[in-house]
Design a protein around this motif. Structure first.
Motif: not given
Length: 223
Positions: A48-49, A55-61, A71-78
């Protein structure tokens, strides 16, 4: 061939309300439930960032903290789509490769890697990169044959997305064919691109090149 955003238009994972509000995100976890509330909170906080860089920093974290998340695949796609927004080609490549480790037939990842290798290979005259682009393209064309429409995507929209993917894959195969003097392969692939996008001047020119070169080669063989 102009590269459009190739992120697959899917619904958001796990959160029905977010899915309705964000129809442009992946949904591989839409039927799954987080067991760890902290993991769930971290994922949706990143998801939601609004600012792409944040958002990229948060997803990498998130991916570092929960490497085995459902949700790894979801996170990578986003994350891949986010790096597209940021125009960070190196991070796009890294993320796409990570996606392929989870899903070897992920069309978005294959299209990104095909396009980036082709673009960089053409700019630098790097034949191995063109060959790599062609290899990704061939894998992509095979993957399209069995790919299913993402959840919530109308058939007409999915057909358009597959057409875009196919043009990216065929273009790379055709350009590599030209570079390696495999003119029959170049003609076949580039003919498919021109048929789908007849107004694309670059593709028309590349197809004409392949036909001319093939003609010259046939003439020389007769001589």
């Amino acid at each position: 061939l102009v590269f459009a955003t190739v992120a697959v238009a899917q619904q958001a994972p796990a959160d029905p309300q977010a899915a309705q509000q964000n129809a442009g995100q992946p949904s591989t976890s839409s039927q799954k439930t987080f067991k760890d509330p902290a993991e769930s909170n971290a994922f949706y906080a990143a998801y939601n960032t609004q600012d792409p860089a944040a958002r990229a920093t948060a997803l990498e974290s998130f991916l570092q903290s929960y490497p085995n998340s459902i949700a790894k695949q979801d996170a990578l796609e986003i994350l891949l789509k986010t790096y597209q927004q940021l125009n960070n080609s190196q991070k796009m490549q890294d993320t796409a490769k990570n996606l392929l480790q989870i899903d070897a037939h992920n069309l978005t990842a294959l299209a990104v890697l095909t396009y980036l290798n082709l673009s960089q290979g053409q700019q630098t005259g790097n034949l191995p990169m063109l060959a790599q682009a062609s290899q990704y393209g061939q894998t992509g064309l095979q993957a399209i044959q069995t790919a299913k429409a993402p959840e919530g995507v109308p058939a007409a929209d999915w057909d358009k997305q597959k057409k875009t993917f196919s043009m990216i894959f065929e273009n790379a195969i055709g350009i590599n064919g030209l570079a390696t003097k495999d003119y029959p392969t170049a003609q076949k692939a580039l003919s498919a691109v021109v048929a789908a996008q007849p107004d694309d001047v670059n593709s028309v020119f590349s197809l004409a090149q392949s036909e001319l070169k093939a003609g010259d080669m046939a003439f020389n063989e007769l001589g």
